[in-house]
Structure formats: C-alpha cells, structure tokens
Design a protein around this motif. Structure first.
Motif, PDB file in Angstrom:
ATOM      1  N   GLY A 135      -7.233  -7.717  -0.515  1.00 38.97           N
ATOM      2  CA  GLY A 135      -6.988  -7.639   0.916  1.00 38.97           C
ATOM      3  C   GLY A 135      -7.816  -8.552   1.773  1.00 38.97           C
ATOM      4  O   GLY A 135      -7.795  -8.444   2.995  1.00 38.97           O
TER       5      GLY A 135
ATOM      6  N   SER B 281      -4.699 -13.667   2.154  1.00 39.76           N
ATOM      7  CA  SER B 281      -3.279 -13.492   1.893  1.00 39.76           C
ATOM      8  C   SER B 281      -2.903 -14.013   0.508  1.00 39.76           C
ATOM      9  O   SER B 281      -3.295 -15.112   0.121  1.00 39.76           O
TER      10      SER B 281
ATOM     11  N   TRP C 138      -1.262  -7.153   6.680  1.00 38.11           N
ATOM     12  CA  TRP C 138      -2.117  -6.222   5.961  1.00 38.11           C
ATOM     13  C   TRP C 138      -3.571  -6.692   5.991  1.00 38.11           C
ATOM     14  O   TRP C 138      -4.490  -5.906   6.212  1.00 38.11           O
ATOM     15  N   VAL C 139      -3.775  -7.995   5.751  1.00 40.92           N
ATOM     16  CA  VAL C 139      -5.137  -8.538   5.719  1.00 40.92           C
ATOM     17  C   VAL C 139      -5.807  -8.356   7.086  1.00 40.92           C
ATOM     18  O   VAL C 139      -6.976  -7.958   7.162  1.00 40.92           O
ATOM     19  N   LYS C 140      -5.089  -8.638   8.143  1.00 41.70           N
ATOM     20  CA  LYS C 140      -5.691  -8.602   9.476  1.00 41.70           C
ATOM     21  C   LYS C 140      -5.779  -7.196  10.065  1.00 41.70           C
ATOM     22  O   LYS C 140      -6.785  -6.835  10.707  1.00 41.70           O
TER      23      LYS C 140
ATOM     24  N   ARG D 115      -4.363  -4.146   8.343  1.00 40.24           N
ATOM     25  CA  ARG D 115      -4.004  -3.101   7.391  1.00 40.24           C
ATOM     26  C   ARG D 115      -2.681  -2.429   7.789  1.00 40.24           C
ATOM     27  O   ARG D 115      -2.511  -1.208   7.680  1.00 40.24           O
ATOM     28  N   GLN D 116      -1.759  -3.237   8.218  1.00 36.85           N
ATOM     29  CA  GLN D 116      -0.438  -2.752   8.633  1.00 36.85           C
ATOM     30  C   GLN D 116       0.446  -2.561   7.404  1.00 36.85           C
ATOM     31  O   GLN D 116       0.700  -3.506   6.667  1.00 36.85           O
ATOM     32  N   PRO D 117       0.958  -1.362   7.156  1.00 36.34           N
ATOM     33  CA  PRO D 117       1.819  -1.123   5.993  1.00 36.34           C
ATOM     34  C   PRO D 117       3.132  -1.886   6.115  1.00 36.34           C
ATOM     35  O   PRO D 117       3.586  -2.225   7.217  1.00 36.34           O
TER      36      PRO D 117
ATOM     37  N   THR E 266      -0.192   0.796  -1.936  1.00 32.78           N
ATOM     38  CA  THR E 266      -1.649   0.855  -1.790  1.00 32.78           C
ATOM     39  C   THR E 266      -2.199  -0.421  -1.172  1.00 32.78           C
ATOM     40  O   THR E 266      -3.131  -0.378  -0.365  1.00 32.78           O
ATOM     41  N   ASN E 267      -1.629  -1.541  -1.546  1.00 30.92           N
ATOM     42  CA  ASN E 267      -2.121  -2.838  -1.054  1.00 30.92           C
ATOM     43  C   ASN E 267      -0.959  -3.817  -1.014  1.00 30.92           C
ATOM     44  O   ASN E 267      -0.568  -4.377  -2.046  1.00 30.92           O
TER      45      ASN E 267
ATOM     46  N   ASP F  21      -0.987  -6.670   0.103  1.00 26.26           N
ATOM     47  CA  ASP F  21      -1.546  -7.963  -0.314  1.00 26.26           C
ATOM     48  C   ASP F  21      -2.046  -7.834  -1.758  1.00 26.26           C
ATOM     49  O   ASP F  21      -3.245  -7.946  -2.043  1.00 26.26           O
TER      50      ASP F  21
END
Length: 600
Positions: free
Chosen positions: A263, A266, A313-315, A317-319, A341-342, A344
């Motif tokens: 995470g 990208s 997600w990285v910036k 944590r948006q699913p 779960t991730n 990214d």
C-alpha cells in the motif's frame, strides 16, 4: 571544431592514452598457443578488502561452437584487467572477466558487447552461463524438476554477431579493489558505474577495441548501472552504440515490489504481470488463448481502471467497488479476499495466495512449490531451482574448459547491499531514467532495447514500460516482452527470439562517426605528461584442483520486497519521479554538470 568539441576529443584521447599505456593486459583477441592459468591471489569480497597490487593475466583457450548451422572457432580469455582512473591512470580495481572473441571475424567493425548482472553484489554468472555465451546451463524452465549441472553448446549464442565480454563487479566473483581503494569505495550507484566505465575503457584500449561498435547488456540492477554508465561513457566521448536492458529496475521509486511495503506505492505496473501469471495457471476467467493479446488487455485495464483504484487506496485507503473487485479476480485468479484487504495488492501476498498451499516464484512466477518444501524454503522456488546447477556449472567451466583455476572463492553474491550507497542525483533509492535520457540527448543515435518477461514479478514488464514512457517518443527505443521470468533467456522458447531481437538491433546500427583512437592517443601523449606504472611480473603458480564457489543466501525473499534493497530504504517516495518539462530540466542540468566535471 568548436572549443567544446576539441575539449571532448582531448578527454577521450587522454583516456585512451592513459589506459593503453599502463602495461599488461590479457589479449582478448586470442591467437597463439592456448595457455591455462593458476591464480593464487587471495581475492576477498569484504567491504574493507583490497589488493596491494594486481597483475593482468589470463588463461587463453580455443573452442568451436555451431550457431545457425555454421561452426565458429572462437577464443576464450579468462582473467583480469585493471580498471584505471581516467585522470592519472591509477589502478582502481582488478576486474575478473571472460571474453569470447572470433579471430577470423576480427576487424574495426566487429561489435563487442559487455555483460554484467546486478544485485548489487551479484556476480555475472547468471548472464554468462544462462544467456548468450557459447556455452550455457540447461534448466528446462519453467520445469520444477531440479536440473542437473549440465553445460551444453549454445545454439543461440551471440558469438556469431559480436564478441562477448562477461565481467564481475567489484566484490563479486574474483573482482577486488586495488589499494588505496577498498571494495567499499565502489559500492555506490555512482562509484560502481564509474568503475565499470573505467574497466571498459581499459579493456578496449588494451585489446584495440576503442573504435569497435560497443554495446552494454545489463540485467536487473545491471540496468540501473547501464543507465548511469551510458551517460558516463557518452559524456567521456567513448564509443557506445546501444544498450540492452534485461529485466529493468530503472526507477526504484516506482516499483511496488522493490519497495515491498503493502500500500505504499501503486502496483499499477505489476497488475498485468499478475494477470499473465494467473493465465499461466489457468485461473483467469476466461483463460486467454493469445498471450500477447491478453497482455495488452491487461495493460489497458490497468491504465483505465486498476491504476486509479490502486492510487485511491494508496492515498486515501479507499475501497474498490464490488464490480471492480470481481474483475480483478477474473483477470488474475487471485482470491477476492486478497483484493478486498488491499486493492493495491503486493507481489509477496500475490505469490503466497494465488495457489492454495503453494508458493510461486518471484523471479519466475510460473514455478511453484508446496509450502514447507525444500524449493519453497528459501522464499523463491524459481531462484532456489537454478542456484545449485549454476554454481556447479561455473566451477566446471572455469577450471575444466577455460583452464582458469583459482585458490580463492568465487562469490556469486557478496554482502555489498548491506552498505551500498543507493543515493543518486538527489534520490535515495535512485531514479536513473534521467541518466538514460541524458545519454540519448547527447547521442540521439543510441539504440536502447528493453527485454522483459511476462512472468517476472521482481521487475514487472509493464512497470518498465511506464518508466521508459517518461522518455517520450524515442526512435532508438524498443521494448520487447516474452514468455518467461526475470532471467527470460532461460526459457527455451524465448531465448531464440531474444537472440534474434538483439542481433537485429546490432545489424541495424549505422556506423558511428568517432575520432581515430590512435591519433587521439598520440595527441594526448604530446599534450600532457603521463606517469605509467609498469606491469608487475606474474606470481609463481602452483597446481590447484577445483575452485570453491560461494552460493547465495535466499532467505531474504521470505521477508517480502526486493532482497537486494535494505529495509531502511523501503519507504514511500516523498515526491513523484520527474517527467515532461521537469525531466527535461533535470536532464539539462545533469548534462551541464557532467560536462563541467569532465572538462575540469
């Protein structure tokens, strides 16, 4: 001629004069009676190690190999050349190399290719015994049957189109610094590339190859080296016609697997590799019938859909939306809960979750082994699979075939990464796209050929495409992707294709206008006094049977991320890598700084 052009020619002339006149040198052109060599030098790969002095001696043997149906008689030269400083000519390091040359094809237009692996701290045994030398190791990749240490004639050798020089970096193989330098003196991005430039200059001068069409062939961190080295060579007015990049890591700040922190960066550039691996195991829906077409579909999806979701997600944590998650499962075969779960998804998780109860390789993800098995124990079954046969084959090649016997240990992997200085041009770890851009800017005719494997999770093919995309449209830049892993040439189906693409690049290279090396050397000799140490005599030799070889410690693979990057550097980059106008400004500054340094 402008003052700047005259200064550049003078620098090249000084380089040629210093390096050609320092005595010694094994004649890589071969000829004469074959002679073996027993080397009793106690080489060490420790950071603080150094040689008080070093001879330039070599074993010279003759052989024949059949390539494209035609027998080729070649000379193999295994020994050392002392890289020397371009100013003053002081010896820097004793560099171990094996050169394959064809006396019958000798001449000023005969190309020469310099090969090296990466690490940092890895010897060049992988390219030497796996790719395009006249002899190679049989692996039958991606078979999971442990291969016997078998050396065979290489029908895909590049010896028919170029002379080949395989060289070990300092701190690997039998290469060591010469006092007052230490091995550690060259364990940095810039020090390492500068030393390789000095080795090439010395080798070319000793063997009358200064005017030969010249190519670099680096793998993995060797591509990092190649980008910096290309700029250094071009800035020094050395001949350089092309660069082959095998499994590239040109920007450490963009590769999410090199970083290794889930995470943090990208994984857009890794996603197409996940899909190609899933397709290999028939886990995608549907299973594609055209690999190249599927790779393009994955590239397009990564740019349009997956890349934005990974960045979110990285910036933040948006699913990801449920529909997108289902697409990720279908396109890669990785389970839904891994993506949930991730979004990214990192390569370490992907490798452990794709096949239930099995671990797939990092270097070649087509190779899988049950958890708890001997192949999986080291963290990368694809690496464990080939280490033993390469180690045994190296011992056989050096002592039995090349008649080079050393009492010291040949080290496949040193501990250089523990103290390697990865800082370069204001970034730590490095981004070398600006170096490659500077080399191309200074020499627009420079050819760059990128080679990658669809199933390499260490240096994903699409990440290389994204990184080189920062260069913009360059007529001399070509990118090729084949079935296979990091060592793509181990694939029996891909190796002939790679050979054909490299040979085509060399054949298409137009003659490059360079100054006459001999005239440049004479000019330098009259313009600047020199102090040239004479070569020391060969040490007395005693007969020694065998040569111990140290293997690699692969336990770091189990930790995730790049085992050749210290954990302290596995952090999210503080700023994006420059592109567009920002890259252009950086390149112009690099060129100006290098020009000032060269002319000083």
């Amino acid at each position: 001629m402008t003052p700047r052009s005259a200064a550049r020619l003078c620098v090249a002339a000084l380089l040629a004069a210093w390096l050609a006149g320092c005595g010694g040198g094994g004649d890589a052109g071969g000829g004469g009676t074959p002679t073996g060599l027993v080397d009793t030098t106690p080489y060490s790969t420790a950071g603080g190690a150094f040689l008080a002095s070093a001879d330039e001696a070599a074993s010279v043997t003759t052989h024949t190999v059949t390539v494209s149906g035609a027998p080729i008689a070649y000379t193999a030269t295994a020994g050392h050349v002392n890289a020397r400083a371009p100013v003053g000519g002081a010896p820097e390091a004793s560099m171990f190399y094996v050169a394959y040359t064809v006396p019958a094809m000798a001449g000023p237009n005969r190309p020469i290719i310099y090969f090296y692996n990466g690490g940092p701290g890895s010897a060049t045994v992988w390219l030497h015994l796996g790719s395009f030398a006249p002899r190679r190791v049989v692996t039958h990749a991606p078979s999971t049957t442990v291969p016997l240490p078998q050396l065979v004639d290489n029908a895909e050798s590049l010896i028919d189109v170029a002379d080949l020089v395989f060289v070990d970096a300092v701190g690997t193989g039998y290469s060591e610094a010469i006092a007052p330098f230490l091995n550690q003196s060259f364990w940095s991005v810039d020090g390492d590339a500068g030393l390789m430039r000095d080795f090439i200059a010395r080798y070319a001068a000793v063997n009358q190859r200064l005017a030969s069409p010249t190519y670099l062939f680096g793998e993995s961190y060797g591509t990092t080296r190649s980008a910096v080295l290309a700029h250094l060579m071009v800035a020094a007015a050395m001949r350089l016609d092309g660069v082959v990049l095998q499994s590239s890591v040109l920007d450490y700040n963009s590769n999410c697997d090199v970083n290794g922190i889930a995470g943090a960066i990208s994984c857009e550039g890794s996603f197409p590799s996940y899909g190609m691996v899933g397709a290999w195991f028939s886990l995608t829906h549907p299973v594609p019938t055209d690999a190249d077409a599927y790779a393009q579909q994955l590239r397009d999806f990564s740019a349009a859909s997956y890349g934005p979701a990974a960045t979110a997600w990285v910036k933040f944590r948006q699913p990801a939306a449920p529909a997108l998650l289902n697409q990720l499962v279908d396109l890669t075969g990785a389970p839904l809960d891994a993506w949930t779960t991730n979004v990214d998804l990192d390569a370490t998780t992907f490798r452990s979750r794709l096949l239930t109860g099995q671990l797939i390789g990092r270097y070649d993800a087509r190779i899988a082994a049950p958890n708890g098995s001997a192949l999986a124990a080291g963290g990368d079954p694809s690496s464990t699979l080939v280490t033993a046969p390469f180690t045994a084959a190296a011992r056989s090649l050096f002592t039995s075939e090349l008649q080079y016997t050393a009492t010291a240990t040949y080290t496949l992997l040193s501990n250089a990464i523990n103290s390697w200085d990865f800082s370069h041009d204001g970034r730590n770890p490095p981004d070398t796209i600006p170096d490659l851009a500077a080399a191309i800017t200074l020499r627009p005719s420079l050819k760059v050929l990128s080679l990658a494997g669809y199933h390499d999770l260490a240096t994903p093919f699409h990440q290389t495409e994204l990184d080189t995309g920062r260069l913009g449209a360059k007529p001399g830049l070509a990118l090729r992707v084949y079935p296979g892993g990091h060592m793509t040439y181990l694939d029996d189906g891909s190796r002939p294709r790679i050979k054909a693409d490299v040979a085509a690049m060399i054949a298409a290279q137009p003659p490059m206008a360079v100054a006459d090396s001999a005239a440049m050397a004479r000019q330098a000799a009259t313009e600047s006094p020199t102090s040239r140490p004479s070569a020391s005599p060969l040490r007395p030799a005693r007969i020694v049977i065998g040569s111990p070889i140290v293997g690699e410690d692969r336990s770091a693979f189990a930790q995730g991320g790049d085992p050749y990057l210290p954990p302290a550097l596995r952090v999210a980059p503080s700023a994006p890598s420059p592109s567009g106008a920002a890259l252009k400004v950086l390149v112009e500054r690099k060129i100006a700084e290098r020009r000032a340094d060269v002319y000083r």
